[in-house]
Design a protein around this motif. Structure first.
Motif, short mmCIF file in Angstrom:
data_model
loop_
_atom_site.label_atom_id
_atom_site.label_comp_id
_atom_site.label_asym_id
_atom_site.label_seq_id
_atom_site.Cartn_x
_atom_site.Cartn_y
_atom_site.Cartn_z
N TYR A 40 21.35 -4.65 12.64
CA TYR A 40 20.95 -4.63 11.50
C TYR A 40 19.25 -4.47 11.80
CZ TYR A 40 17.73 -7.23 7.80
OH TYR A 40 17.37 -7.69 7.01
N GLN A 41 18.49 -4.28 10.74
CA GLN A 41 16.67 -4.05 11.15
C GLN A 41 16.28 -3.52 10.43
OE1 GLN A 41 16.29 0.07 13.55
NE2 GLN A 41 14.66 -1.20 14.66
N ARG A 42 14.84 -4.00 10.60
CA ARG A 42 14.06 -4.60 9.56
C ARG A 42 12.68 -3.19 10.06
NH1 ARG A 42 12.81 -8.00 3.98
NH2 ARG A 42 15.19 -8.07 5.01
N THR A 43 12.40 -2.23 9.77
CA THR A 43 11.02 -1.33 10.90
C THR A 43 10.29 -1.76 9.40
OG1 THR A 43 11.95 0.71 9.96
CG2 THR A 43 12.85 -0.36 12.03
N TYR A 44 8.90 -1.62 9.89
CA TYR A 44 7.68 -1.83 8.46
C TYR A 44 7.07 -0.32 9.45
CZ TYR A 44 8.75 -6.41 7.65
OH TYR A 44 9.59 -7.16 7.26
N LEU A 45 6.33 0.72 8.12
CA LEU A 45 4.98 1.66 9.15
C LEU A 45 3.89 1.08 8.03
CD1 LEU A 45 8.45 3.60 8.27
CD2 LEU A 45 7.18 5.13 8.67
N THR A 46 2.90 1.63 8.25
CA THR A 46 1.32 1.47 7.82
C THR A 46 1.25 2.94 7.54
OG1 THR A 46 0.06 0.07 8.73
CG2 THR A 46 1.45 -1.01 7.80
N GLY A 47 0.21 2.51 6.24
CA GLY A 47 -0.80 4.13 6.05
C GLY A 47 -1.10 3.45 5.01
N THR A 48 -2.18 5.14 4.23
CA THR A 48 -2.74 4.75 3.37
C THR A 48 -2.12 6.27 2.02
OG1 THR A 48 -4.27 6.56 4.38
CG2 THR A 48 -4.93 4.76 4.22
N ALA A 49 -2.70 5.88 1.01
CA ALA A 49 -2.03 7.70 0.06
C ALA A 49 -2.89 7.38 -1.03
CB ALA A 49 -0.95 6.67 -0.57
N ASP A 50 -3.17 9.14 -1.16
CA ASP A 50 -3.98 8.93 -2.53
C ASP A 50 -2.49 9.18 -3.45
OD1 ASP A 50 -6.11 8.68 -1.32
OD2 ASP A 50 -5.64 11.06 -0.99
N LYS A 51 -2.52 8.21 -5.28
CA LYS A 51 -1.87 8.55 -5.95
C LYS A 51 -2.09 7.96 -7.80
CE LYS A 51 2.29 5.21 -7.50
NZ LYS A 51 1.31 4.89 -9.33
N LEU A 52 -1.54 8.59 -7.92
CA LEU A 52 -1.74 9.63 -9.84
C LEU A 52 -1.37 8.39 -10.01
CD1 LEU A 52 -2.58 11.77 -11.46
CD2 LEU A 52 -0.32 12.06 -11.69
N ASP A 53 -2.19 8.20 -10.99
CA ASP A 53 -2.04 7.02 -11.65
C ASP A 53 -1.32 7.64 -13.52
OD1 ASP A 53 -2.22 4.70 -13.73
OD2 ASP A 53 -3.92 3.86 -12.82
N ALA A 54 -0.26 7.19 -13.91
CA ALA A 54 0.10 8.29 -14.99
C ALA A 54 -0.49 7.52 -16.13
CB ALA A 54 1.90 7.40 -15.03
N ALA A 55 -1.19 6.34 -16.25
CA ALA A 55 -1.73 5.50 -17.37
C ALA A 55 -2.97 6.41 -17.76
CB ALA A 55 -1.70 3.90 -17.10
N THR A 56 -3.80 6.21 -16.14
CA THR A 56 -4.80 6.67 -16.77
C THR A 56 -5.13 8.58 -16.18
OG1 THR A 56 -4.89 6.50 -14.42
CG2 THR A 56 -5.82 4.54 -15.90
#
Length: 310
Positions: A40-56
């Motif tokens: 059993y394993q729980r791993t974590y990644l962190t970083g940044t993202a540019d994301k399209l806001d579907a509403a706007t």
């Protein structure tokens, strides 16, 4: 006649240790180098993202991102040769301390994706296999959550759950991570057509580097750059970069070192100790038995000693 049981005990012990050494050398490696059934394993990644806001219709930039991978094994479907993985991958915008996995039903604006998959893999080669107990829309191929024991400087096929295909991961060199000898593999996926959701078509590009413990096949580190663009116009839907957290890397290093130590104990230490100590016991036991028998045959050790009278 003096007792000879110590000699026979040493001979029996020597034979037992030599047998144990042989088993550990020639049989145990095939059993020890298998994916365990209680993982059993729980791993974590962190970083940044540019994301399209579907509403706007606007792209939000430089959003902090947390990725959680939860991998466990289904013991009811796994068996001697095949292990069944159950995996969840949760990608969230990391604001206001979100839980590891958000649910689509909650309509949380921090949710980027939440996927669940299950697949079967060979416990020795780590390659995915078809198993009637596992239901997939499409057969899984290549490596999934683990790499082979004693992996080689070659190209391996690695499964991508976005495109539902395996793509080559090419060996690029060796590195050492906190004392663990690792190999690095580089996977590139270019302009793969995908469904971005809600019937929107797009393209998927991935650049990912895997850092793998040579001995156990444990994934020590991952670095990825995931870019998804709209088919119409080529606008960015998602541009995400992430890597394992330092704590996840440290945990993976500890797991790899513990696994390598167990393999060394089973495959090297036990055979060597069994061979050396077993031979010593046989030699000493044989000498004691020969001495006892020799002493008994000439009668000198069994005759009473008369005291001379003056």
């Amino acid at each position: 006649m003096k007792k000879v049981w110590p000699a026979w005990l040493l001979l029996f012990l020597g034979a037992f240790l030599l047998t144990t050494a042989g088993v550990a050398k020639f049989w145990a490696p095939g059993e020890a180098e298998r994916t365990p059934l209680n993982s059993y394993q729980r791993t974590y990644l962190t970083g940044t993202a540019d994301k399209l806001d579907a509403a706007t219709g606007k792209v939000e930039t430089n959003l902090p991102v947390k990725i959680t991978n939860i991998t466990q094994i289904d013991p009811n479907k796994s068996h001697g040769d095949v292990v069944v993985f159950v995996t969840s991958t949760c990608v969230n915008i990391d604001t206001d301390n979100p839980p590891d996995c958000l649910r689509y039903s909650k309509q949380d604006p921090r949710l980027i994706s939440n996927t669940q998959s299950n697949w079967a893999a060979d416990r020795v080669t780590a390659l995915a296999v078809e198993d009637p107990s596992v239901t997939n829309a499409q057969p899984v191929q290549g490596l999934t959550n683990k790499w082979p024991f004693n992996n080689k400087p070659i190209t391996y096929p690695v499964w991508d759950d976005v495109t539902k295909k395996a793509f080559p991961a090419t060996y690029v060199g060796n590195v050492t991570v906190q004392g663990v000898n690792c190999r690095q593999y580089h996977q590139v996926i270019s302009h793969a057509p995908i469904d971005l959701g809600h019937g929107i078509k797009g393209f998927y590009n991935l650049d990912e580097t895997y850092t793998i413990d040579q001995r156990t096949g444990k994934i020590i580190d991952q670095k990825l750059h995931d870019v998804r663009t709209l088919k119409d116009g080529g606008g960015v839907a998602l541009d995400l970069s992430a890597e394992y957290t330092p704590q996840t890397i440290a945990d993976n290093v500890k797991t790899a070192k513990d696994g390598a130590a167990q393999l060394k104990l089973i495959e090297t230490t036990l055979p060597l100790v069994g061979l050396v100590v077993g031979l010593i016991c046989l030699v000493v036991g044989g000498l004691l038995l020969r001495r006892r028998r020799g002493a008994g045959s000439d009668g000198s050790a069994d005759q009473p000693v008369e005291l001379s009278r003056s």
